[in-house]
Design a protein around this motif. Structure first.
Motif, PDB file in Angstrom:
ATOM      1  N   UNK A   3       0.838  -1.191   0.000  1.00 17.47           N
ATOM      2  CA  UNK A   3       0.000   0.000   0.000  1.00 17.47           C
ATOM      3  C   UNK A   3       0.877   1.246   0.000  1.00 17.47           C
ATOM      4  N   UNK A   4       0.458   2.297  -0.696  1.00 11.30           N
ATOM      5  CA  UNK A   4       1.202   3.553  -0.647  1.00 11.30           C
ATOM      6  C   UNK A   4       0.895   4.371   0.611  1.00 11.30           C
ATOM      7  N   UNK A   5      -0.102   3.955   1.387  1.00 10.36           N
ATOM      8  CA  UNK A   5      -0.511   4.692   2.586  1.00 10.36           C
ATOM      9  C   UNK A   5      -0.158   3.898   3.836  1.00 10.36           C
ATOM     10  N   UNK A   6       0.627   4.505   4.694  1.00  7.27           N
ATOM     11  CA  UNK A   6       1.035   3.840   5.929  1.00  7.27           C
ATOM     12  C   UNK A   6      -0.143   3.524   6.844  1.00  7.27           C
ATOM     13  N   UNK A   7      -1.138   4.440   6.884  1.00  8.95           N
ATOM     14  CA  UNK A   7      -2.283   4.243   7.773  1.00  8.95           C
ATOM     15  C   UNK A   7      -3.400   3.414   7.127  1.00  8.95           C
ATOM     16  N   UNK A   8      -3.127   2.875   5.942  1.00  8.84           N
ATOM     17  CA  UNK A   8      -4.097   2.018   5.268  1.00  8.84           C
ATOM     18  C   UNK A   8      -3.331   0.929   4.525  1.00  8.84           C
ATOM     19  N   UNK A   9      -2.708   0.052   5.297  1.00  7.35           N
ATOM     20  CA  UNK A   9      -1.841  -0.954   4.678  1.00  7.35           C
ATOM     21  C   UNK A   9      -2.118  -2.381   5.154  1.00  7.35           C
ATOM     22  N   UNK A  10      -3.119  -2.535   6.015  1.00 18.27           N
ATOM     23  CA  UNK A  10      -3.422  -3.874   6.532  1.00 18.27           C
ATOM     24  C   UNK A  10      -4.166  -4.696   5.480  1.00 18.27           C
ATOM     25  N   UNK A  11      -3.690  -5.906   5.262  1.00 13.60           N
ATOM     26  CA  UNK A  11      -4.344  -6.831   4.331  1.00 13.60           C
ATOM     27  C   UNK A  11      -5.341  -7.670   5.116  1.00 13.60           C
ATOM     28  N   UNK A  12      -6.517  -7.882   4.548  1.00 12.05           N
ATOM     29  CA  UNK A  12      -7.560  -8.670   5.218  1.00 12.05           C
ATOM     30  C   UNK A  12      -7.094 -10.118   5.336  1.00 12.05           C
ATOM     31  N   UNK A  13      -7.077 -10.616   6.563  1.00 11.00           N
ATOM     32  CA  UNK A  13      -6.713 -12.008   6.804  1.00 11.00           C
ATOM     33  C   UNK A  13      -7.636 -12.570   7.871  1.00 11.00           C
ATOM     34  N   UNK A  14      -8.752 -13.106   7.431  1.00 13.76           N
ATOM     35  CA  UNK A  14      -9.648 -13.783   8.356  1.00 13.76           C
ATOM     36  C   UNK A  14     -10.325 -14.930   7.614  1.00 13.76           C
ATOM     37  N   UNK A  15     -11.232 -15.608   8.269  1.00 16.18           N
ATOM     38  CA  UNK A  15     -11.805 -16.815   7.681  1.00 16.18           C
ATOM     39  C   UNK A  15     -12.621 -16.561   6.415  1.00 16.18           C
ATOM     40  N   UNK A  16     -13.073 -15.319   6.194  1.00 12.97           N
ATOM     41  CA  UNK A  16     -13.870 -15.024   5.002  1.00 12.97           C
ATOM     42  C   UNK A  16     -13.009 -14.524   3.856  1.00 12.97           C
ATOM     43  N   UNK A  17     -11.808 -14.093   4.140  1.00  9.39           N
ATOM     44  CA  UNK A  17     -10.944 -13.533   3.102  1.00  9.39           C
ATOM     45  C   UNK A  17     -10.232 -14.640   2.331  1.00  9.39           C
ATOM     46  N   UNK A  18     -10.041 -14.422   1.076  1.00  8.50           N
ATOM     47  CA  UNK A  18      -9.301 -15.350   0.235  1.00  8.50           C
ATOM     48  C   UNK A  18      -7.852 -14.870   0.151  1.00  8.50           C
ATOM     49  N   UNK A  19      -6.949 -15.806  -0.188  1.00  9.66           N
ATOM     50  CA  UNK A  19      -5.549 -15.428  -0.336  1.00  9.66           C
ATOM     51  C   UNK A  19      -5.388 -14.416  -1.464  1.00  9.66           C
ATOM     52  N   UNK A  20      -6.177 -14.605  -2.514  1.00  9.52           N
ATOM     53  CA  UNK A  20      -6.181 -13.635  -3.598  1.00  9.52           C
ATOM     54  C   UNK A  20      -7.534 -13.638  -4.296  1.00  9.52           C
ATOM     55  N   UNK A  21      -7.768 -12.607  -5.098  1.00  9.13           N
ATOM     56  CA  UNK A  21      -9.015 -12.481  -5.829  1.00  9.13           C
ATOM     57  C   UNK A  21      -8.888 -13.251  -7.138  1.00  9.13           C
ATOM     58  N   UNK A  22      -9.689 -14.276  -7.316  1.00  6.34           N
ATOM     59  CA  UNK A  22      -9.573 -15.190  -8.456  1.00  6.34           C
ATOM     60  C   UNK A  22      -9.841 -14.501  -9.784  1.00  6.34           C
TER      61      UNK A  22
END
Length: 176
Positions: free
Chosen positions: A110-129
Motif C-alpha cells: 500500500x502507498x498509505x502507511x495508515x491504510x496498509x493492513x491486508x484482510x486475513x480472516x476466515x472469510x478472506x481469500x488469499x487472492x481475488x480469483x
C-alpha cells in the motif's frame, strides 16, 4: 420447389462455414494467449471488508497476479503491477492457464502507511480469483477482477452513518 432447395442449400453452406469458425476458435495456440487483467484497489476507511461509498481508491498500490499449480501449489506464472491515478491496475498476462492452475490477484504494498493492513480472516481469500483461459466460454480477452482492499488503521467518523444506511452492524456474523 427450386427456390426452397436453393434456400436450404444456402442455409447449409452458412451453417458449415459458421461451424468451421467455431471449431477453429476452441483453443488458441500455446503461448499466443494474452489477457488484459483489470481491477481496482481501495482503502477501506471503515474496515467493513467490502467497498462502501466512502472507500478511497488507491493510486500507487502494488498488486501481484499469480497462477499456482493445483497439485503442488507451486507458482507457475507471476506478474506485478501498480495502480494508476484512479486506483486501477492493468496487467497484460500471457499464456493459457486452465484446469491445472488457479490464478488470482493479491495486494502487495500500500502507498498509505495508515491504510496498509491486508484482510486475513476466515472469510478472506488469499487472492481475488481470475480466469486466464480461452476454454471457459468468455469471448473477450479482458478479465475484470473483484476489488482489492487494504484496511485503514482506524475507521473514519462517517462510518457509523454509512453502516446505518446499509443496515449493517460491524462484528455481527453476517455470513451463512
Amino acid at each position: 420447389m427450386a427456390k426452397v432447395q436453393s434456400a436450404l442449400l444456402i442455409a447449409a453452406v452458412i451453417f458449415l462455414v459458421s461451424m468451421l469458425g467455431v471449431s477453429g476458435a476452441e483453443k488458441p495456440a500455446a503461448g499466443k494467449s494474452r489477457y488484459k487483467v483489470t481491477g481496482t484497489v481501495y482503502c477501506d476507511v471503515c474496515r467493513a471488508k467490502f467497498v462502501t461509498r466512502v472507500a478511497e481508491r488507491m493510486p500507487g498500490a502494488k498488486v501481484k497476479l499469480e497462477c499456482l499449480n493445483t497439485t503442488n501449489e507451486k507458482v507457475t506464472y507471476s506478474l506485478e503491477g501498480e495502480t494508476d491515478k484512479n486506483g486501477m491496475y492493468h496487467l497484460e498476462a500471457e499464456g493459457d492457464h486452465d484446469e491445472d492452475e488457479i490464478c488470482g490477484v493479491k495486494p502487495v504494498k500500500s502507498p498509505k502507511e495508515d491504510c496498509s493492513e491486508v484482510i486475513k480472516d476466515m472469510w478472506a481469500k488469499e487472492f481475488t480469483r481470475v480466469t486466464l483461459t480461452a476454454n471457459n466460454g468468455l469471448v473477450t480477452d479482458t478479465r475484470k477482477v473483484n476489488p482489492i482492499l487494504f484496511l485503514k488503521t482506524k475507521p473514519i467518523a462517517v462510518c457509523a452513518e454509512v453502516f446505518k444506511e446499509l443496515h449493517y452492524i460491524p462484528g455481527e456474523n453476517v455470513h451463512p
